[in-house]
Design a protein around this motif. Structure first.
Motif, PDB file in Angstrom:
ATOM      1  N   PHE A 222       0.854  -1.194   0.000  1.00  0.00           N
ATOM      2  CA  PHE A 222       0.000   0.000   0.000  1.00  0.00           C
ATOM      3  C   PHE A 222       0.887   1.241   0.000  1.00  0.00           C
ATOM      4  N   PRO A 223       1.589   1.494  -1.118  1.00  0.00           N
ATOM      5  CA  PRO A 223       2.565   2.580  -1.130  1.00  0.00           C
ATOM      6  C   PRO A 223       1.930   3.961  -0.942  1.00  0.00           C
ATOM      7  N   VAL A 264      -3.395  -7.464   5.877  1.00  0.00           N
ATOM      8  CA  VAL A 264      -3.416  -7.185   4.434  1.00  0.00           C
ATOM      9  C   VAL A 264      -4.838  -6.785   4.023  1.00  0.00           C
ATOM     10  N   ARG A 265      -5.809  -7.526   4.555  1.00  0.00           N
ATOM     11  CA  ARG A 265      -7.208  -7.252   4.192  1.00  0.00           C
ATOM     12  C   ARG A 265      -7.661  -5.914   4.773  1.00  0.00           C
ATOM     13  N   THR A 266      -7.353  -5.678   6.052  1.00  0.00           N
ATOM     14  CA  THR A 266      -7.825  -4.457   6.714  1.00  0.00           C
ATOM     15  C   THR A 266      -7.230  -3.204   6.070  1.00  0.00           C
ATOM     16  N   ILE A 272      -9.468   2.223   0.918  1.00  0.00           N
ATOM     17  CA  ILE A 272     -10.676   2.671   0.208  1.00  0.00           C
ATOM     18  C   ILE A 272     -11.475   3.634   1.094  1.00  0.00           C
ATOM     19  N   LEU A 273     -11.638   3.241   2.367  1.00  0.00           N
ATOM     20  CA  LEU A 273     -12.477   4.038   3.276  1.00  0.00           C
ATOM     21  C   LEU A 273     -11.908   5.437   3.522  1.00  0.00           C
ATOM     22  N   MET A 274     -10.574   5.568   3.491  1.00  0.00           N
ATOM     23  CA  MET A 274      -9.978   6.860   3.838  1.00  0.00           C
ATOM     24  C   MET A 274     -10.270   7.943   2.792  1.00  0.00           C
ATOM     25  N   LYS A 275     -10.823   7.503   1.654  1.00  0.00           N
ATOM     26  CA  LYS A 275     -11.205   8.514   0.643  1.00  0.00           C
ATOM     27  C   LYS A 275     -12.469   9.257   1.068  1.00  0.00           C
ATOM     28  N   ALA A 289     -13.908  -3.145  11.437  1.00  0.00           N
ATOM     29  CA  ALA A 289     -15.235  -3.757  11.597  1.00  0.00           C
ATOM     30  C   ALA A 289     -15.590  -4.653  10.408  1.00  0.00           C
ATOM     31  N   ILE A 290     -15.068  -4.326   9.228  1.00  0.00           N
ATOM     32  CA  ILE A 290     -15.343  -5.204   8.066  1.00  0.00           C
ATOM     33  C   ILE A 290     -14.494  -6.464   8.194  1.00  0.00           C
ATOM     34  N   SER A 291     -13.299  -6.297   8.734  1.00  0.00           N
ATOM     35  CA  SER A 291     -12.333  -7.393   8.748  1.00  0.00           C
ATOM     36  C   SER A 291     -12.571  -8.377   9.884  1.00  0.00           C
TER      37      SER A 291
END
Ligand SMILES: Nc1ncnc2c1ncn2[C@@H]1O[C@H](COP(=O)(O)OP(=O)(O)OP(=O)(O)O)[C@@H](O)[C@H]1O
Ligand SMILES: [Mg+2]
Length: 314
Positions: A222-223, A264-266, A272-275, A289-291
């Motif tokens: 996640f660069p 890796v998943r979180t 995505i969420l930070m947008k 919470a998703i993970s």
């Protein structure tokens, strides 16, 4: 098996070890060589121990054990991929019968044909057998594996045949427990394994990655994420793991962990969420919470909220 190419362990695995190891020139069954994952991080101590086993202990199997998502299966595949070895995988369950492991008759186009199971296929080819989740193995399969590791052949009475493993045949196995059963009851389906079987394995304990390596792995994946965020998540994960694993004088206080797989998943969800126009703590909690199973594990949510507060994340 042709063996002509020698490379240093450093060249193959990127770790600082000068010893050389033989790379298989022509793979036994080319389509069975695992694809190389360039993102694999090799931990020096694991590579050193696995190399000693590979080079100097042709007789024993190798058993990698440790908590979920710590990298046991991926290391097994990637270690063999770098050595250009073919791998037959057996995904053990408590219901797996010897017929699945050794082979059996199957219906194909109206005919009954014999199909080798992974044990027999690997033994015939002189390839590597990877038994994933060995500690769920039922006694029938366990005894078959034990006699093969003891130097025996595979009896196939249905074919009136005994398969003698070809030179090069090796067994690697993974599991969440050391073969003694699961003291805290967290790994469903695991059973205490026969000590005579466990005796046939060299063993490597695979804990979670050291902090610096995990930060590096996630940073590469996640660069675009700030390094402080990645470090914050890794710190959080290490606090959660301490509660999950427990200590000699303190039993585990939560029964779910934050594995490297979860990380890796979180981080993917977080990226995505930070947008969204939400605060950092909200995005962190939503990604977690998703993970993780917050809904059915209040203790986990309380523990994570506490850690985040202590670390100034909220
Ligand atoms: N050393 C590593 N290098 C790169 N990625 C890793 C490493 N270790 C773990 N991972 C990541 O974590 C995921 C889970 O790893 P793996 O499946 O090997 O865990 P495991 O220990 O076999 O878990 P389980 O006990 O649940 O079977 C991998 O798919 C990968 O994304
Ligand atoms: Mg695994």
């Amino acid at each position: 098996m042709e063996e002509i190419m020698r490379k240093t362990i450093k060249e193959l695995f990127g770790v600082d070890l000068a010893a050389q190891i033989t790379v298989n020139d022509v793979p036994e069954v080319p389509e069975r060589v695992p694809g190389i994952d360039a993102g694999q991080i090799f931990i020096k101590e694991m590579v050193a121990m696995a190399s000693i086993w590979y080079l100097y202990d042709q007789r024993s199997g190798l058993y990698l054990y440790g908590p979920t998502g710590s990298g046991k299966s991926s290391f097994s595949r990637q270690f063999m991929a770098r050595l250009n070895r073919s791998v037959y995988e057996f995904h053990s369950t408590p219901q797996s019968e010897p017929a699945e492991f050794k082979g059996g008759f199957h219906l194909k186009g109206g005919n009954t044909v014999w199909v080798d199971g992974p044990l027999t296929a690997a033994a015939r080819a002189g390839a590597v057998l990877l038994v994933d989740e060995l500690d769920t193995l039922n006694p029938g399969c366990a005894m078959v594996l034990k006699s093969v590791l003891d130097g025996g052949s595979i009896a196939l009475p249905e074919l009136g045949e005994y398969v003698v493993p070809k030179k090069g045949f090796r067994v690697v196995a993974t599991g969440n427990t050391a073969g003694n059963g699961d003291a805290w009851g967290r790994y469903a389906s695991v059973r205490r394994q026969n000590i005579a079987l466990m005796d046939c394995f060299a063993k490597i304990e695979v804990g979670y990655m050291p902090e610096g390596l995990e930060t590096g792995l996630l940073g590469k994946m996640f660069p675009k994420l700030p390094a402080t965020i990645i470090k914050g998540f890794v710190d959080l994960a290490n606090d959660v793991r301490k509660l999950f694993i427990g200590a000699e004088d303190a039993p585990p206080s939560i029964d779910v962990t934050l594995s490297t797989r979860d990380m890796v998943r979180t981080m993917g969800y977080f990226a995505i969420l930070m947008k969204r126009q939400k605060s950092l703590p909200e995005n962190v909690m939503d990604a977690l919470a998703i993970s993780l199973p917050f809904g059915e594990n209040a203790a986990l949510k309380v523990a994570i909220t506490g850690i985040l507060q202590r670390r100034g994340f909220t």
